[in-house]
Design a protein around this motif. Structure first.
Motif, PDB file in Angstrom:
ATOM      1  N   GLY A  51     -49.425 -54.200  70.590  1.00 30.27           N
ATOM      2  CA  GLY A  51     -48.512 -53.069  70.522  1.00 30.27           C
ATOM      3  C   GLY A  51     -47.802 -52.869  69.202  1.00 30.27           C
ATOM      4  N   GLY A  52     -47.905 -53.829  68.293  1.00 29.51           N
ATOM      5  CA  GLY A  52     -47.226 -53.712  67.005  1.00 29.51           C
ATOM      6  C   GLY A  52     -47.727 -52.527  66.197  1.00 29.51           C
ATOM      7  N   SER A  53     -46.905 -52.081  65.259  1.00 22.50           N
ATOM      8  CA  SER A  53     -47.271 -50.920  64.441  1.00 22.50           C
ATOM      9  C   SER A  53     -48.587 -51.142  63.716  1.00 22.50           C
ATOM     10  CB  SER A  53     -46.156 -50.626  63.435  1.00 22.50           C
ATOM     11  OG  SER A  53     -46.542 -49.599  62.548  1.00 22.50           O
ATOM     12  N   ALA A  54     -48.704 -52.275  63.029  1.00 26.52           N
ATOM     13  CA  ALA A  54     -49.927 -52.574  62.287  1.00 26.52           C
ATOM     14  C   ALA A  54     -51.082 -52.877  63.232  1.00 26.52           C
ATOM     15  CB  ALA A  54     -49.688 -53.753  61.345  1.00 26.52           C
ATOM     16  N   MET A  55     -50.786 -53.668  64.273  1.00 24.28           N
ATOM     17  CA  MET A  55     -51.847 -54.141  65.168  1.00 24.28           C
ATOM     18  C   MET A  55     -52.494 -52.992  65.939  1.00 24.28           C
ATOM     19  SD  MET A  55     -52.295 -57.506  65.033  1.00 24.28           S
ATOM     20  CE  MET A  55     -52.609 -58.274  66.633  1.00 24.28           C
ATOM     21  N   HIS A  56     -51.696 -52.070  66.469  1.00 26.37           N
ATOM     22  CA  HIS A  56     -52.317 -51.017  67.277  1.00 26.37           C
ATOM     23  C   HIS A  56     -53.121 -50.060  66.404  1.00 26.37           C
ATOM     24  CE1 HIS A  56     -49.277 -47.876  66.320  1.00 26.37           C
ATOM     25  NE2 HIS A  56     -50.106 -47.034  66.885  1.00 26.37           N
ATOM     26  N   ASN A  57     -52.683 -49.862  65.160  1.00 26.54           N
ATOM     27  CA  ASN A  57     -53.464 -49.020  64.259  1.00 26.54           C
ATOM     28  C   ASN A  57     -54.802 -49.653  63.922  1.00 26.54           C
ATOM     29  OD1 ASN A  57     -52.216 -46.395  63.154  1.00 26.54           O
ATOM     30  ND2 ASN A  57     -50.458 -47.778  63.167  1.00 26.54           N
ATOM     31  N   GLU A  92     -43.256 -46.690  72.141  1.00 25.61           N
ATOM     32  CA  GLU A  92     -43.848 -45.496  71.515  1.00 25.61           C
ATOM     33  C   GLU A  92     -43.705 -45.576  69.998  1.00 25.61           C
ATOM     34  OE1 GLU A  92     -45.633 -43.506  72.993  1.00 25.61           O
ATOM     35  OE2 GLU A  92     -45.049 -43.598  75.094  1.00 25.61           O
ATOM     36  N   PRO A  93     -44.641 -45.003  69.240  1.00 28.36           N
ATOM     37  CA  PRO A  93     -45.791 -44.228  69.703  1.00 28.36           C
ATOM     38  C   PRO A  93     -47.023 -45.067  70.033  1.00 28.36           C
ATOM     39  CG  PRO A  93     -45.724 -44.167  67.318  1.00 28.36           C
ATOM     40  CD  PRO A  93     -44.530 -44.993  67.747  1.00 28.36           C
ATOM     41  N   SER A  94     -46.915 -46.402  69.879  1.00 38.15           N
ATOM     42  CA  SER A  94     -48.076 -47.262  70.130  1.00 38.15           C
ATOM     43  C   SER A  94     -48.633 -47.057  71.542  1.00 38.15           C
ATOM     44  CB  SER A  94     -47.708 -48.735  69.942  1.00 38.15           C
ATOM     45  OG  SER A  94     -47.171 -48.976  68.670  1.00 38.15           O
ATOM     46  N   ARG A  95     -47.731 -46.988  72.528  1.00 37.76           N
ATOM     47  CA  ARG A  95     -48.166 -46.883  73.927  1.00 37.76           C
ATOM     48  C   ARG A  95     -49.062 -45.666  74.152  1.00 37.76           C
ATOM     49  NH1 ARG A  95     -47.179 -48.134  79.181  1.00 37.76           N
ATOM     50  NH2 ARG A  95     -45.928 -49.930  78.587  1.00 37.76           N
ATOM     51  N   THR A  96     -48.597 -44.493  73.751  1.00 39.20           N
ATOM     52  CA  THR A  96     -49.369 -43.263  73.986  1.00 39.20           C
ATOM     53  C   THR A  96     -50.672 -43.271  73.201  1.00 39.20           C
ATOM     54  OG1 THR A  96     -47.386 -41.982  74.461  1.00 39.20           O
ATOM     55  CG2 THR A  96     -49.330 -40.750  73.745  1.00 39.20           C
ATOM     56  N   ARG A  97     -50.623 -43.746  71.972  1.00 34.20           N
ATOM     57  CA  ARG A  97     -51.838 -43.749  71.136  1.00 34.20           C
ATOM     58  C   ARG A  97     -52.892 -44.683  71.716  1.00 34.20           C
ATOM     59  NH1 ARG A  97     -51.096 -44.742  65.201  1.00 34.20           N
ATOM     60  NH2 ARG A  97     -52.850 -43.334  64.978  1.00 34.20           N
ATOM     61  N   LEU A  98     -52.465 -45.852  72.197  1.00 34.58           N
ATOM     62  CA  LEU A  98     -53.419 -46.779  72.835  1.00 34.58           C
ATOM     63  C   LEU A  98     -53.946 -46.211  74.145  1.00 34.58           C
ATOM     64  CD1 LEU A  98     -51.573 -50.175  72.208  1.00 34.58           C
ATOM     65  CD2 LEU A  98     -53.748 -49.475  71.184  1.00 34.58           C
ATOM     66  N   GLU A  99     -53.065 -45.587  74.910  1.00 37.80           N
ATOM     67  CA  GLU A  99     -53.454 -45.035  76.214  1.00 37.80           C
ATOM     68  C   GLU A  99     -54.502 -43.952  76.063  1.00 37.80           C
ATOM     69  OE1 GLU A  99     -51.014 -44.062  80.271  1.00 37.80           O
ATOM     70  OE2 GLU A  99     -50.221 -43.221  78.408  1.00 37.80           O
ATOM     71  N   LYS A 100     -54.367 -43.117  75.036  1.00 38.90           N
ATOM     72  CA  LYS A 100     -55.329 -42.022  74.822  1.00 38.90           C
ATOM     73  C   LYS A 100     -56.735 -42.543  74.558  1.00 38.90           C
ATOM     74  CE  LYS A 100     -52.236 -38.359  73.172  1.00 38.90           C
ATOM     75  NZ  LYS A 100     -51.832 -37.526  71.999  1.00 38.90           N
ATOM     76  N   ASN A 155     -57.815 -45.424  75.864  1.00 33.39           N
ATOM     77  CA  ASN A 155     -58.079 -46.388  76.946  1.00 33.39           C
ATOM     78  C   ASN A 155     -57.977 -47.835  76.472  1.00 33.39           C
ATOM     79  OD1 ASN A 155     -58.633 -44.420  79.004  1.00 33.39           O
ATOM     80  ND2 ASN A 155     -60.632 -44.070  78.035  1.00 33.39           N
ATOM     81  N   LEU A 156     -57.063 -48.079  75.549  1.00 34.28           N
ATOM     82  CA  LEU A 156     -56.873 -49.435  75.034  1.00 34.28           C
ATOM     83  C   LEU A 156     -55.548 -50.051  75.489  1.00 34.28           C
ATOM     84  CD1 LEU A 156     -58.097 -49.039  71.328  1.00 34.28           C
ATOM     85  CD2 LEU A 156     -59.389 -49.866  73.305  1.00 34.28           C
ATOM     86  N   LEU A 157     -54.760 -49.292  76.251  1.00 33.73           N
ATOM     87  CA  LEU A 157     -53.472 -49.806  76.715  1.00 33.73           C
ATOM     88  C   LEU A 157     -53.698 -50.859  77.792  1.00 33.73           C
ATOM     89  CD1 LEU A 157     -50.356 -49.372  76.458  1.00 33.73           C
ATOM     90  CD2 LEU A 157     -50.548 -47.889  78.469  1.00 33.73           C
ATOM     91  N   PRO A 158     -53.160 -52.077  77.625  1.00 32.00           N
ATOM     92  CA  PRO A 158     -53.334 -53.114  78.655  1.00 32.00           C
ATOM     93  C   PRO A 158     -52.814 -52.630  80.006  1.00 32.00           C
ATOM     94  CG  PRO A 158     -52.400 -54.049  76.647  1.00 32.00           C
ATOM     95  CD  PRO A 158     -52.385 -52.561  76.468  1.00 32.00           C
ATOM     96  N   ALA A 159     -53.522 -52.994  81.068  1.00 29.95           N
ATOM     97  CA  ALA A 159     -53.127 -52.574  82.415  1.00 29.95           C
ATOM     98  C   ALA A 159     -51.776 -53.170  82.804  1.00 29.95           C
ATOM     99  CB  ALA A 159     -54.200 -52.980  83.417  1.00 29.95           C
TER     100      ALA A 159
END
Length: 452
Positions: free
Chosen positions: A11-17, A38-46, A48-52
């Motif tokens: 979820g980190g800024s660098a890591m999610h990018n 946010e914004p990591s959550r929404t960007r990962l979710e779009k 399908n990379l957001l952990p369940a």
């Protein structure tokens, strides 16, 4: 080439990018984290990379993984990290992994205590202007690009923002060493991470190590006006090209800054302040080494609008202007305040500084703010109630003593700060907000129009 990657602390800024970039390149990406904002959550979710579920799950770590990337927020006792070590999986920090993907590219690293993001953004803007193919890694979002990282198999060049923070929980080396640059620029040295480097010497040593690690035929570019950096940069090293630079010549005409070229021509720029003239000089020097001439740079730079929260103009009327800047350390606060006053010498400047991190709320560090806001006509300091280091309470008196600014006002409540600013509206022309945080949740997008 690894194809299945797991991110510990995705979820980190660098890591999610980085996760998004690898996913777009066809990698199988999974990840875990305790909290994802946010914004990591929404960007990962779009994607399908957001952990369940949030949390750490050792069962996600298995021999089918090609690599594990550990973020800085993953502690050494992280159960997923422990499992990866037990299985003998390749574990990388994200700087190490970026290096692995760019080993065949020319690597340009921009380091230093300040100006990194702006210099990188300028270089990327110019390269984009000329449709050059390039990869990049930058610490904060840049308006011209959808993500903070681009990694491809074809770009011959990568421009990297490299900081001096530790690479990962199991690798204490500064990130910029992991990239092993062919060209390195150091923009300046200003001690502002005392939680990581308790002494000035320890902090300076990190940049010395970068200079010492340059490969043969490497190029070291540095700000010659920085006394300590000049000592490091001018040291004799075999087969290293040393290129010092100074602030780019400029002049201010009716509130607008122009670059003055060697031929005496004026070039318009939306940037201003001595620190930005240094950033421009550094960017020109790097560009010259990657095939962009000075004339080409001057053609492209007038359309560069700057970087979000770096002397960003967020509201303006015929009489008043509101800026925000990421400045929080003493050197940055001083440079930004002076830059704005030089640009608007006849207008009353109200500077608002937030002291937030463990660095700048340390009593022994506070005195470094002495005279940093002298260019401002009025100064307001915001500090979170209870901000302290090692249980040592920071008081209003401590702050006033440190800044030595008679007109200084200290606030611990964002509503009280807002009321003060609104009361000062008619008496001030320029409002400058400096913080790496949010002034306790102050809504600048709502406040700024009221101030103008």
């Amino acid at each position: 080439m690894p194809q299945s990657i797991h991110f510990i602390s995705i979820g980190g800024s660098a890591m999610h990018n980085l996760a998004l970039a690898l996913h777009q390149q066809g990698y199988t990406v999974t990840g875990s984290d305790e909290t994802i904002y946010e914004p990591s959550r929404t960007r990962l979710e779009k994607q399908n990379l957001l952990p369940a579920q949030t949390g750490w799950f050792p069962e996600k770590i298995h021999t089918g993984l090609d690599a594990v990337i550990a973020g800085m927020h993953a502690r050494k006792d992280n159960p997923e990290l422990i499992k990866a070590l037990e299985l003998g999986l390749p574990i990388y920090s994200y700087p190490e992994f970026i290096y692995q993907l760019s080993r065949q590219k020319q690597r340009v690293v921009i380091a230093g205590s300040h100006g990194k993001t702006t210099i990188v953004a300028m270089i990327l803007h110019v390269l984009k202007h000329y449709n050059r193919e390039f990869d990049f890694w930058v610490g904060d979002p840049i308006e011209e690009f959808d993500t903070t990282v681009r990694l491809s198999s074809t770009a011959p060049l990568i421009i990297i923002e490299g900081d001096e923070y530790a690479s990962s929980p199991i690798d204490s080396r500064p990130k910029f060493l992991a990239f092993q640059p062919h060209i390195a620029l150091i923009s300046g040295i200003a001690w502002d991470h005392i939680n990581l480097y308790p002494t000035w010497d320890e902090y300076v040593d990190q940049f010395e190590s970068l200079a010492e690690a340059m490969p043969k035929a490497g190029i070291l570019i540095f700000d010659e006006s920085d006394d300590m950096l000049d000592v490091i940069g001018q040291k004799e090293r075999d087969d290293i090209t040393k290129i010092p630079y100074l602030a780019h010549p400029s002049e201010i005409v009716k509130g607008e800054t122009f670059l003055i070229t060697k031929q005496g021509k004026r070039v318009s720029t939306k940037l201003f302040g001595q620190h930005n003239m240094k950033n421009i000089a550094g960017a020109i020097t790097v560009c010259d080494r990657i095939g962009i001439t000075e004339d080409m740079f001057y053609e492209a730079i007038p359309t560069f609008t700057g970087v979000s929260k770096r002397l960003e103009k967020i509201a303006e009327s015929t009489d008043r202007t509101v800026f925000r800047d990421f400045a929080h350390s003493p050197a940055k606060v001083e440079a930004t305040t002076e830059a704005v006053k030089q640009q608007y010498p006849d207008k009353k400047l109200l500077a608002v500084v937030e002291l937030q991190s463990i660095d700048n709320t340390n009593k022994s560090f506070l005195d470094k703010y002495k005279e940093t806001t002298d260019a401002a006509d009025q100064v307001a300091i915001f500090i979170h109630p209870g901000s302290a280091d090692s249980g040592e309470q920071i008081t209003t008196s401590d702050i006033q003593k440190a800044f030595q600014k008679p007109s200084l006002h200290v606030f611990t409540d964002s509503a009280a700060l807002q009321n003060y600013l609104l009361q000062e509206r008619d008496a001030s022309h320029i409002f400058l907000f400096m913080s790496s945080e949010t002034f306790g949740g102050l809504d600048l997008s709502n406040l700024a129009p009221k101030l103008i």
